[in-house]
Write a protein that holds these residues in place. Structure first.
Motif, PDB file in Angstrom:
ATOM      1  N   PRO A 112      71.592 109.030  69.693  1.00  0.00           N
ATOM      2  CA  PRO A 112      71.493 108.368  68.707  1.00  0.00           C
ATOM      3  C   PRO A 112      72.424 108.352  67.548  1.00  0.00           C
ATOM      4  O   PRO A 112      72.834 107.346  66.888  1.00  0.00           O
ATOM      5  N   ALA A 113      73.287 109.304  67.316  1.00  0.00           N
ATOM      6  CA  ALA A 113      74.042 109.464  66.328  1.00  0.00           C
ATOM      7  C   ALA A 113      75.376 109.291  66.636  1.00  0.00           C
ATOM      8  O   ALA A 113      76.083 108.891  66.220  1.00  0.00           O
ATOM      9  N   SER A 114      75.426 109.872  67.830  1.00  0.00           N
ATOM     10  CA  SER A 114      76.942 108.984  68.878  1.00  0.00           C
ATOM     11  C   SER A 114      77.063 107.687  69.492  1.00  0.00           C
ATOM     12  O   SER A 114      77.706 107.185  69.552  1.00  0.00           O
ATOM     13  N   GLY A 115      75.631 107.657  69.716  1.00  0.00           N
ATOM     14  CA  GLY A 115      75.956 106.265  70.739  1.00  0.00           C
ATOM     15  C   GLY A 115      76.336 106.623  71.696  1.00  0.00           C
ATOM     16  O   GLY A 115      75.478 105.692  73.078  1.00  0.00           O
ATOM     17  N   ILE A 116      76.451 107.792  72.526  1.00  0.00           N
ATOM     18  CA  ILE A 116      76.719 108.377  73.625  1.00  0.00           C
ATOM     19  C   ILE A 116      75.145 108.265  74.780  1.00  0.00           C
ATOM     20  O   ILE A 116      74.294 108.723  74.116  1.00  0.00           O
ATOM     21  N   ILE A 117      75.673 107.516  76.046  1.00  0.00           N
ATOM     22  CA  ILE A 117      74.627 107.277  76.899  1.00  0.00           C
ATOM     23  C   ILE A 117      74.584 108.581  78.308  1.00  0.00           C
ATOM     24  O   ILE A 117      75.682 108.993  78.612  1.00  0.00           O
ATOM     25  N   TYR A 118      73.300 109.136  78.670  1.00  0.00           N
ATOM     26  CA  TYR A 118      73.701 109.582  79.232  1.00  0.00           C
ATOM     27  C   TYR A 118      72.352 109.517  80.327  1.00  0.00           C
ATOM     28  O   TYR A 118      71.375 109.367  80.229  1.00  0.00           O
ATOM     29  N   ALA A 119      72.539 109.838  81.900  1.00  0.00           N
ATOM     30  CA  ALA A 119      71.738 109.481  82.917  1.00  0.00           C
ATOM     31  C   ALA A 119      71.454 110.950  83.586  1.00  0.00           C
ATOM     32  O   ALA A 119      73.119 111.636  83.832  1.00  0.00           O
ATOM     33  N   GLY A 120      70.544 111.661  84.168  1.00  0.00           N
ATOM     34  CA  GLY A 120      70.010 112.578  84.904  1.00  0.00           C
ATOM     35  C   GLY A 120      69.606 111.870  86.055  1.00  0.00           C
ATOM     36  O   GLY A 120      68.408 111.289  86.235  1.00  0.00           O
ATOM     37  N   GLY A 121      70.055 113.018  87.020  1.00  0.00           N
ATOM     38  CA  GLY A 121      69.707 112.539  88.388  1.00  0.00           C
ATOM     39  C   GLY A 121      70.065 112.685  89.955  1.00  0.00           C
ATOM     40  O   GLY A 121      70.455 114.752  89.493  1.00  0.00           O
ATOM     41  N   GLY A 122      70.323 112.363  90.887  1.00  0.00           N
ATOM     42  CA  GLY A 122      70.632 113.092  92.083  1.00  0.00           C
ATOM     43  C   GLY A 122      69.309 113.704  92.352  1.00  0.00           C
ATOM     44  O   GLY A 122      68.336 112.821  92.390  1.00  0.00           O
ATOM     45  N   ASN A 123      69.797 114.366  93.455  1.00  0.00           N
ATOM     46  CA  ASN A 123      68.767 114.583  95.069  1.00  0.00           C
ATOM     47  C   ASN A 123      69.087 116.056  95.160  1.00  0.00           C
ATOM     48  O   ASN A 123      70.019 116.323  95.636  1.00  0.00           O
ATOM     49  N   GLU A 124      68.370 115.837  96.803  1.00  0.00           N
ATOM     50  CA  GLU A 124      68.521 117.561  97.318  1.00  0.00           C
ATOM     51  C   GLU A 124      69.958 117.284  98.539  1.00  0.00           C
ATOM     52  O   GLU A 124      70.725 117.211  98.952  1.00  0.00           O
ATOM     53  N   TRP A 125      70.211 115.229  98.291  1.00  0.00           N
ATOM     54  CA  TRP A 125      71.059 114.895  99.520  1.00  0.00           C
ATOM     55  C   TRP A 125      72.641 114.723  98.636  1.00  0.00           C
ATOM     56  O   TRP A 125      73.773 115.372  98.773  1.00  0.00           O
ATOM     57  N   PHE A 126      72.649 114.318  97.536  1.00  0.00           N
ATOM     58  CA  PHE A 126      73.392 114.016  96.495  1.00  0.00           C
ATOM     59  C   PHE A 126      73.596 114.633  95.344  1.00  0.00           C
ATOM     60  O   PHE A 126      75.211 115.326  95.367  1.00  0.00           O
TER      61      PHE A 126
END
Length: 361
Positions: free
Chosen positions: A46-60
């Motif tokens: 919320p301070a910077s507005g930067i968006i982060y997305a976490g994910g993946g799986n055993e293949w990626f």
């Protein structure tokens, strides 16, 4: 300057962003982002507005994606998102949280905690959790051994609470160097009789902090709903008045520590869908002493979907908005604290997480 409201959505096929003005009457849907990787959690600093997305799986493999322009462009990194040689590989990132000191935390599968000090470009393993004496006895929940809940104390950068399926709640007061169990009072009905309240091994589903700067936490568990007023050292059941003791997400009101939203399902072995096929978000305004089913505008009859552990959130507007997404891909929004609802995106992929961001620009 005008306020803009974003709904940040993780799905099995990438991240989506919905955007509206302060009225929140209509929403622009953008995505899928992150090259349609399986995306478990999308958050914003919320301070910077930067968006982060976490994910993946055993293949990626695991990765954290980053956008500094509200989703127009993305980069990603997995540098350092790995355990030491000889340990099981990290399959995916399951949870993210931005700290007030500029740090970024990631909870992963198999359960562990990583921290980035450079905006997600590189990561370091906080191995104090792996050194906890109970670690050899942790067992996975249905989705695996995942660290899915990350709660940072907004007033003390050293204090963090985590939820792991199926190991329970743990807390640190020294930035992750050491940890203690925080499960007293929560049940594990799947354990042998007489062992239903163990020190660890509970299948916590979601852990959130109430606003106001105190130590109040709320928990949605495989075996009940709970409140703690002392930072998780003791838990009190608050499930009386709800249709079941089983569900996944929880969302705290942004200003009122006594207000909480839950979505109970019909049970852990009865299909895990809306009770009797009727959708409801259950709201308390007295810290769980009583509950009210909020149904206006939600599907009634034939609603056999569920809502996953990170797929409900509130915004910071007045009145507060409440949002949830289903495993059938429907995203629902209330702009009046749950009194009425609209489906704002009916056909997304399976929704794994919902978070919000409010900015002025």
């Amino acid at each position: 300057m005008a306020k803009q409201v974003f709904i940040l959505v993780g799905t099995r096929k990438g991240a989506f962003i919905l955007e509206s003005d302060a009225a929140r009457r209509s929403w622009e849907v953008r995505g899928p982002f992150c090259e349609t990787w399986p995306t478990n959690h999308v958050v914003a600093d919320p301070a910077s507005g930067i968006i982060y997305a976490g994910g993946g799986n055993e293949w990626f493999g695991p990765a954290v994606w980053k956008s500094t322009d509200f989703g127009a462009s993305w980069t990603h990194s997995s540098q350092g998102l790995a355990y030491e040689a000889g340990q099981a590989p990290v399959k995916a990132v399951w949870s993210l949280a931005a700290g007030g000191d500029g740090s970024l935390y990631a909870g992963v599968e198999p359960a562990g905690l990583f921290r980035s000090l450079d905006g997600g470009e590189s990561w370091a393993h906080l191995d104090g959790l792996q050194k906890h004496p109970t670690r050899p006895e942790w067992n996975p929940g249905g989705a695996g051994l995942i660290l899915h809940s990350l709660v940072l104390d907004p007033t003390d950068d050293g204090r963090i609470w985590i939820g792991i399926s199926a190991a329970g709640v743990f807390a640190t007061q020294d930035g992750g160097a050491s940890w203690e169990t925080r499960n007293r009072g929560t049940r594990a009905d799947f354990m042998p009789e007489g062992q239903n309240y163990p020190e660890f091994g509970q299948c916590v589903h979601c852990l959130v902090m109430a606003p106001g700067g105190g130590e109040r936490l709320y928990q949605q568990n495989h075996c009940g709903m709970y409140r703690s007023d002392d930072g998780g050292r003791a838990w009190e059941s608050i499930e009386t008045g709800l249709p079941s003791s089983f569900g996944f997400p929880a969302a705290a009101h942004p200003r009122d520590p006594d207000s909480l939203y839950l979505i109970p399902l019909n049970g852990d072995i009865k299909g895990r869908f809306m009770p009797e096929g009727n959708t409801a978000v259950w709201r308390t305004r007295d810290a769980g002493r009583s509950w009210q089913a909020m149904r206006a505008g939600l599907p009634q009859g034939g609603a056999y979907f569920n809502v996953l552990r990170q797929a409900m959130a509130t915004d910071t507007m007045e009145p507060a908005g409440v949002y949830f997404g289903t495993n059938a891909g429907g995203l629902y929004a209330s702009i009046d604290e749950g009194e009425s609802w609209d489906c704002v995106a009916p056909h997304l992929p399976t929704i794994t997480s919902v978070e919000t961001l409010v900015i002025e620009r």
